[in-house]
Design a protein around this motif. Structure first.
Motif, mmCIF file in Angstrom:
data_model
loop_
_atom_site.group_PDB
_atom_site.id
_atom_site.type_symbol
_atom_site.label_atom_id
_atom_site.label_comp_id
_atom_site.label_asym_id
_atom_site.label_seq_id
_atom_site.Cartn_x
_atom_site.Cartn_y
_atom_site.Cartn_z
ATOM 1 N N PHE A 118 56.076 38.135 35.776
ATOM 2 C CA PHE A 118 54.789 38.665 35.325
ATOM 3 C C PHE A 118 54.257 37.867 34.139
ATOM 4 C CE2 PHE A 118 52.377 41.462 32.496
ATOM 5 C CZ PHE A 118 51.369 41.891 33.339
ATOM 6 N N TYR A 119 55.116 37.571 33.184
ATOM 7 C CA TYR A 119 54.722 36.834 31.985
ATOM 8 C C TYR A 119 54.241 35.433 32.360
ATOM 9 C CZ TYR A 119 54.834 35.414 27.088
ATOM 10 O OH TYR A 119 54.482 34.982 25.830
ATOM 11 N N ASN A 120 54.976 34.763 33.245
ATOM 12 C CA ASN A 120 54.581 33.411 33.672
ATOM 13 C C ASN A 120 53.265 33.431 34.449
ATOM 14 O OD1 ASN A 120 56.820 32.312 32.451
ATOM 15 N ND2 ASN A 120 58.009 32.192 34.321
ATOM 16 N N LEU A 121 53.070 34.445 35.273
ATOM 17 C CA LEU A 121 51.786 34.582 35.966
ATOM 18 C C LEU A 121 50.668 34.842 34.961
ATOM 19 C CD1 LEU A 121 52.701 36.899 38.991
ATOM 20 C CD2 LEU A 121 52.161 34.461 39.083
ATOM 21 N N SER A 122 50.946 35.691 33.999
ATOM 22 C CA SER A 122 49.919 36.098 33.038
ATOM 23 C C SER A 122 49.489 34.977 32.112
ATOM 24 C CB SER A 122 50.429 37.270 32.188
ATOM 25 O OG SER A 122 50.670 38.390 32.992
ATOM 26 N N PHE A 123 50.451 34.227 31.570
ATOM 27 C CA PHE A 123 50.136 33.247 30.535
ATOM 28 C C PHE A 123 50.362 31.802 30.956
ATOM 29 C CE2 PHE A 123 51.241 37.223 28.405
ATOM 30 C CZ PHE A 123 49.984 37.520 27.912
ATOM 31 N N GLY A 124 50.781 31.608 32.193
ATOM 32 C CA GLY A 124 50.940 30.263 32.718
ATOM 33 C C GLY A 124 52.238 29.609 32.283
ATOM 34 N N ILE A 125 52.649 28.655 33.079
ATOM 35 C CA ILE A 125 53.825 27.850 32.770
ATOM 36 C C ILE A 125 53.615 26.517 33.473
ATOM 37 C CG2 ILE A 125 55.119 28.873 34.680
ATOM 38 C CD1 ILE A 125 57.672 28.431 33.042
ATOM 39 N N LYS A 126 53.774 25.447 32.744
ATOM 40 C CA LYS A 126 53.495 24.098 33.255
ATOM 41 C C LYS A 126 52.070 24.059 33.810
ATOM 42 C CE LYS A 126 58.332 23.135 34.018
ATOM 43 N NZ LYS A 126 59.377 22.801 34.944
ATOM 44 N N ARG A 127 51.901 23.815 35.113
ATOM 45 C CA ARG A 127 50.554 23.723 35.689
ATOM 46 C C ARG A 127 50.001 25.075 36.133
ATOM 47 N NH1 ARG A 127 49.375 17.979 38.067
ATOM 48 N NH2 ARG A 127 47.329 18.848 37.813
ATOM 49 N N GLN A 128 50.828 26.102 36.124
ATOM 50 C CA GLN A 128 50.382 27.448 36.503
ATOM 51 C C GLN A 128 49.340 27.910 35.490
ATOM 52 O OE1 GLN A 128 51.165 29.895 38.920
ATOM 53 N NE2 GLN A 128 49.671 31.153 37.904
ATOM 54 N N PRO A 129 48.122 28.199 35.924
ATOM 55 C CA PRO A 129 47.097 28.645 34.962
ATOM 56 C C PRO A 129 47.376 30.075 34.498
ATOM 57 C CG PRO A 129 46.241 28.747 37.191
ATOM 58 C CD PRO A 129 47.600 28.116 37.293
ATOM 59 N N PRO A 130 46.945 30.405 33.291
ATOM 60 C CA PRO A 130 47.091 31.780 32.819
ATOM 61 C C PRO A 130 46.138 32.694 33.583
ATOM 62 C CG PRO A 130 45.881 30.487 31.224
ATOM 63 C CD PRO A 130 46.318 29.544 32.306
ATOM 64 N N MET A 131 46.682 33.744 34.186
ATOM 65 C CA MET A 131 45.862 34.609 35.022
ATOM 66 C C MET A 131 45.539 35.948 34.375
ATOM 67 S SD MET A 131 47.496 33.634 38.688
ATOM 68 C CE MET A 131 46.031 34.060 39.584
ATOM 69 N N ALA A 132 46.131 36.232 33.225
ATOM 70 C CA ALA A 132 45.915 37.525 32.580
ATOM 71 C C ALA A 132 44.462 37.738 32.177
ATOM 72 C CB ALA A 132 46.813 37.661 31.358
ATOM 73 N N TYR A 133 43.724 36.663 32.018
ATOM 74 C CA TYR A 133 42.342 36.773 31.573
ATOM 75 C C TYR A 133 41.381 37.036 32.729
ATOM 76 C CZ TYR A 133 44.581 34.739 27.518
ATOM 77 O OH TYR A 133 45.437 34.513 26.464
ATOM 78 N N THR A 134 41.850 36.837 33.961
ATOM 79 C CA THR A 134 40.957 36.999 35.110
ATOM 80 C C THR A 134 41.473 37.958 36.170
ATOM 81 O OG1 THR A 134 41.957 35.054 36.123
ATOM 82 C CG2 THR A 134 39.926 34.700 34.897
ATOM 83 N N VAL A 135 42.763 38.264 36.147
ATOM 84 C CA VAL A 135 43.372 39.129 37.157
ATOM 85 C C VAL A 135 43.927 40.363 36.453
ATOM 86 C CG1 VAL A 135 45.105 39.259 38.995
ATOM 87 C CG2 VAL A 135 43.972 37.087 38.522
ATOM 88 N N SER A 136 43.725 41.533 37.040
ATOM 89 C CA SER A 136 44.204 42.762 36.408
ATOM 90 C C SER A 136 45.730 42.791 36.369
ATOM 91 C CB SER A 136 43.682 43.992 37.157
ATOM 92 O OG SER A 136 44.369 44.139 38.388
ATOM 93 N N ALA A 137 46.271 43.481 35.379
ATOM 94 C CA ALA A 137 47.723 43.607 35.249
ATOM 95 C C ALA A 137 48.309 44.280 36.490
ATOM 96 C CB ALA A 137 48.072 44.400 33.992
ATOM 97 N N GLN A 138 47.610 45.250 37.048
ATOM 98 C CA GLN A 138 48.095 45.944 38.239
ATOM 99 C C GLN A 138 48.234 44.973 39.418
ATOM 100 O OE1 GLN A 138 46.077 49.570 39.048
ATOM 101 N NE2 GLN A 138 47.473 50.157 40.674
ATOM 102 N N ASP A 139 47.256 44.088 39.591
ATOM 103 C CA ASP A 139 47.346 43.087 40.657
ATOM 104 C C ASP A 139 48.485 42.104 40.394
ATOM 105 O OD1 ASP A 139 45.294 44.155 42.154
ATOM 106 O OD2 ASP A 139 43.780 42.728 41.464
ATOM 107 N N LEU A 140 48.677 41.714 39.142
ATOM 108 C CA LEU A 140 49.772 40.797 38.812
ATOM 109 C C LEU A 140 51.130 41.430 39.094
ATOM 110 C CD1 LEU A 140 48.419 39.158 35.532
ATOM 111 C CD2 LEU A 140 48.611 38.105 37.792
#
Length: 156
Positions: A118-140
């Motif tokens: 969840f944390y890596n999805l939310s704030f990104g890691i390497k090339r993974q973009p941070p998704m917490a700013y555009t995707v709801s926590a429930q969806d993540l």
């Protein structure tokens, strides 16, 4: 001398006082309505989440067919273009990356806690973009369940 004469004759035509009363200049004097107390949060939120230990985060959604299906739908919207339909890192966009995006069925990913994923999805890691700013926590969190489902034998 002729310049002064022209200047003196043109002064009565300028009405500086009236120019200051133009509507374009008066718009900034409009009073804004009062904001209700508590409208802007001063604590918690995404910044608190960013400072937390990823291993301590717990998935609030139950692992069920419904949440896994919701995760599959969210994955199809937000993740499939990079990670691909088989979650192997061979998505249409992901193929242009070097190295390829992470294969989500990989044992390294499956060994992570739900909070770490969840944390890596939310704030990104390497090339993974941070998704917490555009995707709801429930969806993540639902995507986390779907990633778990991919790692199980039934997710194949």
């Amino acid at each position: 001398m002729a310049v002064w004469l022209v200047l003196l004759c043109s002064l009565p035509g300028c009405d500086y006082a009236r120019m200051k009363e133009q509507e374009a200049l008066q718009t900034y004097k409009t009073a804004l309505p009062e904001m209700p107390a508590g409208t802007i949060p001063v604590g918690g939120g995404i910044e608190t989440l960013k400072k937390s230990d990823p291993k301590s985060l717990r998935n609030p959604l139950p692992f069920s067919e419904e949440t896994t299906n919701k995760g599959r739908e969210s994955y199809a919207v937000y993740c499939i273009m990079c990670h691909g339909p088989k979650a192997d890192g061979n998505g249409t966009v992901g193929q242009s990356f070097h190295p390829l995006p992470t294969a989500l069925r990989d044992p390294k990913v499956q060994a992570m806690t739900d909070g770490e994923i969840f944390y890596n999805l939310s704030f990104g890691i390497k090339r993974q973009p941070p998704m917490a700013y555009t995707v709801s926590a429930q969806d993540l969190w639902a995507i986390v369940h779907y990633i778990r489902f991919l790692g199980s034998s039934s997710g194949s």
